[in-house]
Design a protein around this motif. Structure first.
Motif, PDB file in Angstrom:
ATOM      1  N   GLU A   1       0.810  -1.217   0.000  1.00 44.56           N
ATOM      2  CA  GLU A   1       0.000   0.000   0.000  1.00 44.56           C
ATOM      3  C   GLU A   1       0.848   1.274   0.000  1.00 44.56           C
ATOM      4  O   GLU A   1       0.493   2.260  -0.660  1.00 44.56           O
ATOM      5  N   HIS A   2       1.958   1.280   0.744  1.00 42.16           N
ATOM      6  CA  HIS A   2       2.689   2.525   0.979  1.00 42.16           C
ATOM      7  C   HIS A   2       4.026   2.611   0.257  1.00 42.16           C
ATOM      8  O   HIS A   2       4.564   3.715   0.101  1.00 42.16           O
TER       9      HIS A   2
ATOM     10  N   THR B   1      -2.082 -10.112  -1.287  1.00 41.78           N
ATOM     11  CA  THR B   1      -3.167  -9.301  -0.731  1.00 41.78           C
ATOM     12  C   THR B   1      -4.369 -10.102  -0.265  1.00 41.78           C
ATOM     13  O   THR B   1      -5.250  -9.553   0.400  1.00 41.78           O
TER      14      THR B   1
END
Length: 464
Positions: free
Chosen positions: A246-247, A295
């Motif tokens: 995500e980051h 995920t």
């Protein structure tokens, strides 16, 4: 041949931190192990727990000292090699590193003195309390270090004023959601490192047919702790992968050696990433399941490195192989600990020499997992020293010359080679001697050489 001071400074910091991290990774778990064994001695009164405790306390003392020395040297480089980093981020990193010194390290050092020399000077209950405080101190220390590193990985709670990064939300910096993933992940890694070392030591003694009572405690407890902790560690490892997805999408793409966007993503099990050709050589992969593994979703989009400017690409080879080695060590620890406990339930643990050899040879698995995990995280963050805010090339001391770094790097290598080699040699001597002193084969086996260490006379007189 001219070397870049930035590259040399990175090599120097990597060299120093690689030596440093192996000691906290060991002592954090070892402090918890000592508290556990002292608690068992306190509540059961069994002399074997006292002997095991005294044995590991000596190893803890040496490892703790080596960790302190290598950690101080590492901190010097923020001023010598990375002054721009210190100038721009000092208002955040300074307090975090200061809290580590004034809270965690003082707590460790204060009660560590009680552990070393206070057995006969304080009550048994207070001695156990001191052991727990040292454990708490080591965990606090890792907390502040991980808070600092996590902020560098994913900066939060800040604003930029006159070119300097200023904190605006300390709660988010210290207790953010990513920190609450990375800190337990590091703690569990340290606990597993110690558990495997303890189990390996017990297996070694059983193979040599010495210190059987103490070896049984080490072997059974080490394998039992590892068997419980490794599934939890894998869960937090998965959560860590989600935050990277995500980051830090560039790092995630490098870890997977994914050059092009894919939906769903394939899973590359092993390959040789070729950055020049932007493809993987000798790849073994499974199409379509990379998204699910990463995920939990079959159709999650997987960004490739092509989605990012090439100047923002991290190196690919080190994160790619580092991640796979780390996972491999985790699977190795899982297999050994679960098989060991199955053998223990069947009463065959101490008679299966093949398994004992496997356990003994697996003693470095925790250290390897911690080191490769850190390489994956730190190299994968490049070219940023503070992700998205400050490039590594812009963080180095401007006046630094190649000669300065070459000389200091050579000195670090020489000093560390002597210092760390002596420390490891001394720890080996302690391990070789064992809980009761030099090698003492049981049951009157040939070659018995009963030599006493200080304190053995007290044990024989029943003052455990």
């Amino acid at each position: 041949m001219e070397f870049d001071p930035v590259i040399l400074s990175r090599l120097q910091f990597a060299f120093v931190v690689s030596f440093h991290i192996i000691f906290p990774a060991f002592t954090i778990g070892l402090a918890a192990w000592l508290s556990t064994i002292e608690g068992m001695r306190f509540f059961t009164g069994k002399p074997v727990y006292r002997r095991v405790f005294d044995f590991w306390l000596r190893i803890f003392a040496v490892s703790f000292a080596m960790g302190v020395v290598t950690g101080i040297v590492m901190a010097f480089q923020f001023g010598t090699n990375w002054s721009v980093l210190a100038e721009k981020t000092g208002s955040i990193q300074g307090p975090l590193l200061g809290y580590e010194s004034f809270t965690a390290f003082m707590l460790e050092a204060t009660f560590f003195g009680v552990m070393l020399v206070g057995r006969q000077r304080v009550s048994p209950g207070f001695y156990l309390f001191a052991c727990c405080m040292v454990t708490l101190g080591t965990m606090f220390s890792s907390f502040w270090i991980l808070a600092n590193n996590t902020w560098m990985q994913v900066p939060v709670g800040y604003e930029i004023v006159d070119g300097r990064i200023i904190p605006t939300d300390w709660k988010e910096i210290v207790l953010g959601s990513i920190m609450m993933i990375r800190w337990p992940h590091m703690l569990l890694g340290a606990f597993l490192t110690t558990a495997m070392c303890v189990a390996a030591t017990g297996a070694w003694y059983v193979l040599r047919n010495v210190h059987r009572e103490e070896a049984r405690v080490m072997l059974h407890w080490g394998l039992g702790l590892a068997a419980v902790l490794i599934p939890v560690q894998m869960f937090f490892g998965h959560l860590a992968g989600l935050y990277v997805y995500e980051h830090q999408p560039e790092k995630f793409a490098a870890i997977e050696a994914r050059w092009e966007d894919e939906t769903p993503g394939s899973e590359v099990w092993i390959a040789w990433p070729d950055r020049e050709q932007k493809r993987n050589l000798f790849a073994i992969q499974t199409p379509g399941i990379g998204s699910l593994i990463a995920t939990g979703s079959w159709d999650a989009p997987m960004k490739g490195l092509e989605s990012f400017p090439e100047e923002d690409w991290p190196p690919v080879v080190i994160p790619f192989f580092g991640f796979r080695i780390m996972v491999g060590m985790g699977l190795l620890m899982l297999g050994i600990s679960w098989l060991g406990n199955l053998l223990r339930l069947r009463g065959r643990l101490e008679s299966n020499r093949l398994f004992l050899w496997g356990t003994f040879l697996a003693f470095p698995s925790g250290f390897i997992a911690v080191l490769t995990g850190w390489y994956t995280a730190e190299v994968g963050r490049q070219p940023w020293v503070v992700y998205g805010l400050l490039r590594t090339s812009d963080a180095v001391t401007p006046s630094l010359t190649t000669g300065d770094v070459v000389i200091s790097l050579i000195l670090y290598i020489l000093v560390y080679f002597i210092f760390v080699s002596f420390g490891i040699w001394y720890i080996y001597k302690l391990l070789r001697a064992g809980p009761m002193g030099p090698v003492q084969p049981v049951d009157g086996a040939p070659g018995a050489r009963p030599l006493a260490f200080a304190g053995d006379a007290d044990r024989r007189q029943g003052r455990d």
